[in-house]
Design a protein around this motif. Structure first.
Motif, PDB file in Angstrom:
ATOM      1  N   ILE A   1       0.024  -1.478  -3.144  1.00 45.48           N
ATOM      2  CA  ILE A   1       1.293  -0.906  -2.677  1.00 45.48           C
ATOM      3  C   ILE A   1       2.257  -2.024  -2.269  1.00 45.48           C
ATOM      4  CG2 ILE A   1       2.367   0.532  -0.901  1.00 45.48           C
ATOM      5  CD1 ILE A   1      -0.147   2.212  -0.865  1.00 45.48           C
ATOM      6  N   LEU A   2       1.751  -3.001  -1.525  1.00 48.19           N
ATOM      7  CA  LEU A   2       2.610  -4.101  -1.079  1.00 48.19           C
ATOM      8  C   LEU A   2       3.048  -4.981  -2.246  1.00 48.19           C
ATOM      9  CD1 LEU A   2       0.676  -5.068   2.168  1.00 48.19           C
ATOM     10  CD2 LEU A   2       2.844  -3.854   2.016  1.00 48.19           C
ATOM     11  N   GLU A   3       2.181  -5.140  -3.260  1.00 44.60           N
ATOM     12  CA  GLU A   3       2.567  -5.947  -4.420  1.00 44.60           C
ATOM     13  C   GLU A   3       3.680  -5.276  -5.214  1.00 44.60           C
ATOM     14  OE1 GLU A   3      -0.766  -6.890  -6.816  1.00 44.60           O
ATOM     15  OE2 GLU A   3      -1.489  -8.487  -5.490  1.00 44.60           O
ATOM     16  N   GLN A   4       3.625  -3.953  -5.336  1.00 45.13           N
ATOM     17  CA  GLN A   4       4.716  -3.265  -6.025  1.00 45.13           C
ATOM     18  C   GLN A   4       6.008  -3.366  -5.232  1.00 45.13           C
ATOM     19  OE1 GLN A   4       3.623   0.317  -7.936  1.00 45.13           O
ATOM     20  NE2 GLN A   4       5.670   1.199  -7.905  1.00 45.13           N
ATOM     21  N   MET A   5       5.938  -3.314  -3.913  1.00 39.97           N
ATOM     22  CA  MET A   5       7.125  -3.541  -3.101  1.00 39.97           C
ATOM     23  C   MET A   5       7.665  -4.948  -3.318  1.00 39.97           C
ATOM     24  SD  MET A   5       5.848  -1.730   0.435  1.00 39.97           S
ATOM     25  CE  MET A   5       7.287  -2.248   1.352  1.00 39.97           C
ATOM     26  N   GLU A   6       6.781  -5.917  -3.431  1.00 40.88           N
ATOM     27  CA  GLU A   6       7.202  -7.298  -3.647  1.00 40.88           C
ATOM     28  C   GLU A   6       7.857  -7.473  -5.013  1.00 40.88           C
ATOM     29  OE1 GLU A   6       5.186 -11.778  -3.594  1.00 40.88           O
ATOM     30  OE2 GLU A   6       3.946  -9.977  -3.528  1.00 40.88           O
ATOM     31  N   ASN A   7       7.321  -6.797  -6.036  1.00 38.56           N
ATOM     32  CA  ASN A   7       7.887  -6.922  -7.383  1.00 38.56           C
ATOM     33  C   ASN A   7       9.300  -6.354  -7.451  1.00 38.56           C
ATOM     34  OD1 ASN A   7       5.515  -8.098  -8.274  1.00 38.56           O
ATOM     35  ND2 ASN A   7       4.627  -6.164  -8.942  1.00 38.56           N
ATOM     36  N   TYR A   8       9.569  -5.316  -6.700  1.00 44.57           N
ATOM     37  CA  TYR A   8      10.899  -4.712  -6.703  1.00 44.57           C
ATOM     38  C   TYR A   8      11.800  -5.281  -5.606  1.00 44.57           C
ATOM     39  CZ  TYR A   8       9.475  -1.206 -10.111  1.00 44.57           C
ATOM     40  OH  TYR A   8       9.050  -0.573 -11.260  1.00 44.57           O
ATOM     41  N   GLY A   9      11.333  -6.269  -4.857  1.00 40.60           N
ATOM     42  CA  GLY A   9      12.168  -6.918  -3.848  1.00 40.60           C
ATOM     43  C   GLY A   9      12.408  -6.074  -2.617  1.00 40.60           C
ATOM     44  N   ILE A  10      11.434  -5.245  -2.227  1.00 41.87           N
ATOM     45  CA  ILE A  10      11.576  -4.392  -1.053  1.00 41.87           C
ATOM     46  C   ILE A  10      10.878  -5.074   0.122  1.00 41.87           C
ATOM     47  CG2 ILE A  10      11.211  -2.086  -0.119  1.00 41.87           C
ATOM     48  CD1 ILE A  10      13.030  -2.226  -2.569  1.00 41.87           C
ATOM     49  N   MET A  11      11.614  -5.296   1.203  1.00 39.61           N
ATOM     50  CA  MET A  11      11.047  -5.944   2.384  1.00 39.61           C
ATOM     51  C   MET A  11      10.485  -4.887   3.331  1.00 39.61           C
ATOM     52  SD  MET A  11      12.828  -8.533   5.111  1.00 39.61           S
ATOM     53  CE  MET A  11      13.208  -9.707   3.818  1.00 39.61           C
ATOM     54  N   PRO A  12       9.227  -5.032   3.776  1.00 39.13           N
ATOM     55  CA  PRO A  12       8.659  -4.056   4.720  1.00 39.13           C
ATOM     56  C   PRO A  12       9.378  -4.094   6.063  1.00 39.13           C
ATOM     57  CG  PRO A  12       6.950  -5.412   3.702  1.00 39.13           C
ATOM     58  CD  PRO A  12       8.259  -6.049   3.380  1.00 39.13           C
ATOM     59  N   ASN A  13       9.198  -3.022   6.828  1.00 39.13           N
ATOM     60  CA  ASN A  13       9.781  -2.940   8.163  1.00 39.13           C
ATOM     61  C   ASN A  13       8.669  -2.770   9.192  1.00 39.13           C
ATOM     62  OD1 ASN A  13       9.005  -0.380   7.529  1.00 39.13           O
ATOM     63  ND2 ASN A  13      10.983   0.591   7.894  1.00 39.13           N
ATOM     64  N   MET A  14       9.051  -2.477  10.439  1.00 42.13           N
ATOM     65  CA  MET A  14       8.077  -2.352  11.508  1.00 42.13           C
ATOM     66  C   MET A  14       7.182  -1.132  11.318  1.00 42.13           C
ATOM     67  SD  MET A  14       6.828  -3.810  14.098  1.00 42.13           S
ATOM     68  CE  MET A  14       8.074  -5.079  14.253  1.00 42.13           C
ATOM     69  N   GLU A  15       7.695  -0.080  10.724  1.00 41.19           N
ATOM     70  CA  GLU A  15       6.854   1.095  10.462  1.00 41.19           C
ATOM     71  C   GLU A  15       5.732   0.759   9.492  1.00 41.19           C
ATOM     72  OE1 GLU A  15       7.303   5.689   8.757  1.00 41.19           O
ATOM     73  OE2 GLU A  15       9.054   4.365   8.920  1.00 41.19           O
ATOM     74  N   THR A  16       6.011  -0.076   8.513  1.00 43.39           N
ATOM     75  CA  THR A  16       4.968  -0.504   7.573  1.00 43.39           C
ATOM     76  C   THR A  16       3.871  -1.272   8.295  1.00 43.39           C
ATOM     77  OG1 THR A  16       6.738  -0.723   5.924  1.00 43.39           O
ATOM     78  CG2 THR A  16       4.596  -1.644   5.374  1.00 43.39           C
ATOM     79  N   LYS A  17       4.255  -2.141   9.215  1.00 38.88           N
ATOM     80  CA  LYS A  17       3.259  -2.910   9.963  1.00 38.88           C
ATOM     81  C   LYS A  17       2.395  -2.000  10.824  1.00 38.88           C
ATOM     82  CE  LYS A  17       2.818  -6.656  13.312  1.00 38.88           C
ATOM     83  NZ  LYS A  17       3.542  -7.638  14.157  1.00 38.88           N
ATOM     84  N   VAL A  18       2.997  -1.031  11.504  1.00 40.40           N
ATOM     85  CA  VAL A  18       2.224  -0.121  12.366  1.00 40.40           C
ATOM     86  C   VAL A  18       1.230   0.678  11.530  1.00 40.40           C
ATOM     87  CG1 VAL A  18       2.414   1.875  13.881  1.00 40.40           C
ATOM     88  CG2 VAL A  18       4.024  -0.021  14.118  1.00 40.40           C
ATOM     89  N   LEU A  19       1.655   1.146  10.361  1.00 41.55           N
ATOM     90  CA  LEU A  19       0.750   1.903   9.504  1.00 41.55           C
ATOM     91  C   LEU A  19      -0.412   1.040   9.023  1.00 41.55           C
ATOM     92  CD1 LEU A  19       3.346   3.903   7.385  1.00 41.55           C
ATOM     93  CD2 LEU A  19       1.706   4.863   8.997  1.00 41.55           C
ATOM     94  N   LEU A  20      -0.139  -0.211   8.645  1.00 40.45           N
ATOM     95  CA  LEU A  20      -1.210  -1.086   8.179  1.00 40.45           C
ATOM     96  C   LEU A  20      -2.206  -1.401   9.285  1.00 40.45           C
ATOM     97  CD1 LEU A  20       0.838  -3.589   5.979  1.00 40.45           C
ATOM     98  CD2 LEU A  20      -0.702  -1.808   5.195  1.00 40.45           C
ATOM     99  N   VAL A  21      -1.728  -1.569  10.512  1.00 41.89           N
ATOM    100  CA  VAL A  21      -2.636  -1.831  11.641  1.00 41.89           C
ATOM    101  C   VAL A  21      -3.499  -0.603  11.924  1.00 41.89           C
ATOM    102  CG1 VAL A  21      -2.739  -2.330  14.104  1.00 41.89           C
ATOM    103  CG2 VAL A  21      -1.174  -3.611  12.646  1.00 41.89           C
ATOM    104  N   GLN A  22      -2.917   0.584  11.855  1.00 39.82           N
ATOM    105  CA  GLN A  22      -3.686   1.796  12.100  1.00 39.82           C
ATOM    106  C   GLN A  22      -4.719   2.056  11.013  1.00 39.82           C
ATOM    107  OE1 GLN A  22      -0.848   4.971  12.516  1.00 39.82           O
ATOM    108  NE2 GLN A  22      -0.249   4.380  14.591  1.00 39.82           N
ATOM    109  N   ILE A  23      -4.421   1.668   9.786  1.00 37.31           N
ATOM    110  CA  ILE A  23      -5.318   1.982   8.672  1.00 37.31           C
ATOM    111  C   ILE A  23      -6.380   0.909   8.493  1.00 37.31           C
ATOM    112  CG2 ILE A  23      -5.428   2.424   6.187  1.00 37.31           C
ATOM    113  CD1 ILE A  23      -2.465   3.345   6.424  1.00 37.31           C
ATOM    114  N   PHE A  24      -5.970  -0.377   8.419  1.00 38.61           N
ATOM    115  CA  PHE A  24      -6.885  -1.451   8.056  1.00 38.61           C
ATOM    116  C   PHE A  24      -7.137  -2.446   9.181  1.00 38.61           C
ATOM    117  CE2 PHE A  24      -4.561  -0.244   4.167  1.00 38.61           C
ATOM    118  CZ  PHE A  24      -5.620   0.243   3.425  1.00 38.61           C
ATOM    119  N   GLY A  25      -6.465  -2.341  10.292  1.00 37.51           N
ATOM    120  CA  GLY A  25      -6.655  -3.302  11.367  1.00 37.51           C
ATOM    121  C   GLY A  25      -5.770  -4.522  11.204  1.00 37.51           C
ATOM    122  N   GLU A  26      -5.849  -5.406  12.178  1.00 36.26           N
ATOM    123  CA  GLU A  26      -4.984  -6.586  12.205  1.00 36.26           C
ATOM    124  C   GLU A  26      -5.512  -7.736  11.363  1.00 36.26           C
ATOM    125  OE1 GLU A  26      -4.343  -7.699  16.220  1.00 36.26           O
ATOM    126  OE2 GLU A  26      -3.184  -5.892  16.724  1.00 36.26           O
TER     127      GLU A  26
END
Length: 456
Positions: A175-200
């Protein structure tokens, strides 16, 4: 001491006797009883024991015969196919962002445990360009929300070291690689979701940290950015493309003809292409100084890629000036006071210093103007030259030669004609082939003999 030893021996004998009795009883219980009479064992203490009937082991999952297997069931086993069907069923009328979010909501509400979420996310990533949401950060965060929370978080360093839940982590990284290919920068909501799902300390979190480190540094590194949405109007697209090629603020864009349809006297509809040109004041000065005895050339088409769109342009140029006719004009020191164009400085040079540098200067000749049109015929380009002649009267005295290659439309038409001619068979060609086949073999063998004589 002897009495203690005797007591220990007696206790060991008692234990051996009890174990042998239990083994005999166990063997008697496991003996299969005959079908006619039930097998009964009489204990010395007049106790009756039942016998157990043994049976062959039964498989938990019996194989299903091939007769009862349907082709629809085979297709349903493939999760990616079912998820693609889900997208197609919901988006029958229109493929928009609302319908894409509707599919994701249907999958989330269908099962609390989110079974098959990895396959669904892969199918959603593949379908995003069709729905036009490949550059929407909210949709990517919605896909991350599909993962179950606090399930794939490693609890200790061993789980973290052995890549806890690798399949789910690879899906998050995708998911993050596809965002990178299209030039989409993650935000704070993306970070919170990743911490809740996979940890720090998970791999998706590391990918997020790398993106947040490099993206701000390369976001504005391109001095000539291209918008994500290019203009759909061909005239506006040509104006934008020519301005990008010229890279001169003083260059003037002129629209010589707009695309339109005209009806002739016979009643036929003729589509007139658009003609957009650009020329800077410096190019006008160079064209005014051109020797009228030397021709100018119209060349093209040359491709220019703007993201996924390819446009073609034509140029008006001349051959490089011969060295005998070159006149070097002295630099004007008052032209630029802050940054003079010529510096006369005497530096102390060593004996090993080289005064000349080996630089290959390639002079391709001056370019006087450029244009873009949807139809690169000689007649259309003559209209462009007649429009240029209003501001450049010297073009009426200079001979003009056309060096035109086949455009994209002409190549497609030629390919279609070749395929049609390939299917058609000419009867004259058939006759010639038959004659060549009917000729004797002696005529074919004469050529190598002559070649051998020449070699000798």
């Amino acid at each position: 001491m002897k009495s203690a030893r005797c007591l220990l021996q007696l206790q060991s004998l008692r234990l051996l006797g009890q174990s042998s009795r239990s083994a005999v009883q166990h063997a008697a219980l496991l003996q299969p009883a005959p079908s006619s009479q039930p097998h009964m064992l009489h204990h010395p203490q007049h106790q009756v024991l039942r016998g157990f009937h043994g049976s062959t082991p039964c498989a938990k999952n019996r194989p299903i015969p091939a007769e009862f297997i349907n082709e629809d069931d085979k297709k349903r086993d493939k999760s990616l196919v079912t998820h693609d069907d889900l997208f197609e069923q919901v988006a029958k009328e229109a493929k928009t962002k609302a319908t894409f979010n509707q599919v994701v909501d249907v999958f989330i509400k269908r099962d609390i445990r989110r079974r098959g979420h990895v396959e669904f996310i892969y199918a959603a990533l593949k379908k995003m360009p069709e729905f036009g949401v490949e550059r929407d950060l909210v949709v990517y965060n919605k896909l991350l929300d599909v993962f179950p929370k606090e399930v794939f978080v490693p609890r200790n360093f061993i789980q973290r070291m052995f890549n806890h839940y690798p399949r789910q982590q690879e899906c998050g990284v995708q998911i993050l690689e596809q965002m990178e290919n299209y030039g989409i920068m993650p935000n704070m909501e993306t970070k919170v979701l990743l911490v809740q799902i996979f940890g720090e300390k998970g791999h998706p979190m590391r990918k997020y940290q790398r993106i947040m480190y490099w993206f701000p540094r390369f976001k504005h590194v391109n001095p000539f950015p291209i918008p994500h949405q290019l203009p759909e109007d061909p005239v506006d697209l040509a104006r934008f493309s020519l301005t990008r090629i010229a890279n001169d603020r003083d260059a003037k864009v002129t629209v010589y003809q707009l695309p339109c349809t005209d009806i002739t006297e016979s009643g036929e509809e003729v589509t007139l292409p658009h003609i957009v040109g650009i020329q800077s004041p410096i190019q006008m000065e160079l064209l005014a100084q051109h020797n009228p005895s030397r021709p100018v050339f119209v060349e093209g088409p040359f491709p220019l890629w703007l993201r996924k769109t390819c446009v073609h342009y034509y140029i008006l140029r001349a051959d490089p000036t011969p060295p005998d006719e070159k006149v070097e004009e002295p630099y004007d020191p008052e032209r630029c006071l802050d940054y003079p164009l010529q510096l006369d400085l005497d530096y102390d040079r060593d004996l090993g210093d080289m005064e000349t540098f080996d630089v290959d200067d390639l002079d391709e000749g001056p370019v006087y103007a450029m244009c873009m049109t949807s139809q690169g015929d000689q007649a259309v380009l003559n209209q462009w030259l007649s429009g240029l002649q209003e501001n450049n009267p010297i073009l009426g005295q200079v001979p003009t030669l056309f060096r035109l290659d086949a455009g994209p439309h002409e190549l497609q038409a030629a390919a279609g004609r070749e395929s049609a001619d390939h299917h058609k068979v000419d009867p004259e060609n058939q006759r010639e082939e038959r004659r060549s086949e009917e000729e004797p073999r002696g005529t074919v063998e004469e050529e190598p003999r002559r070649s051998q004589r020449m070699k000798q």
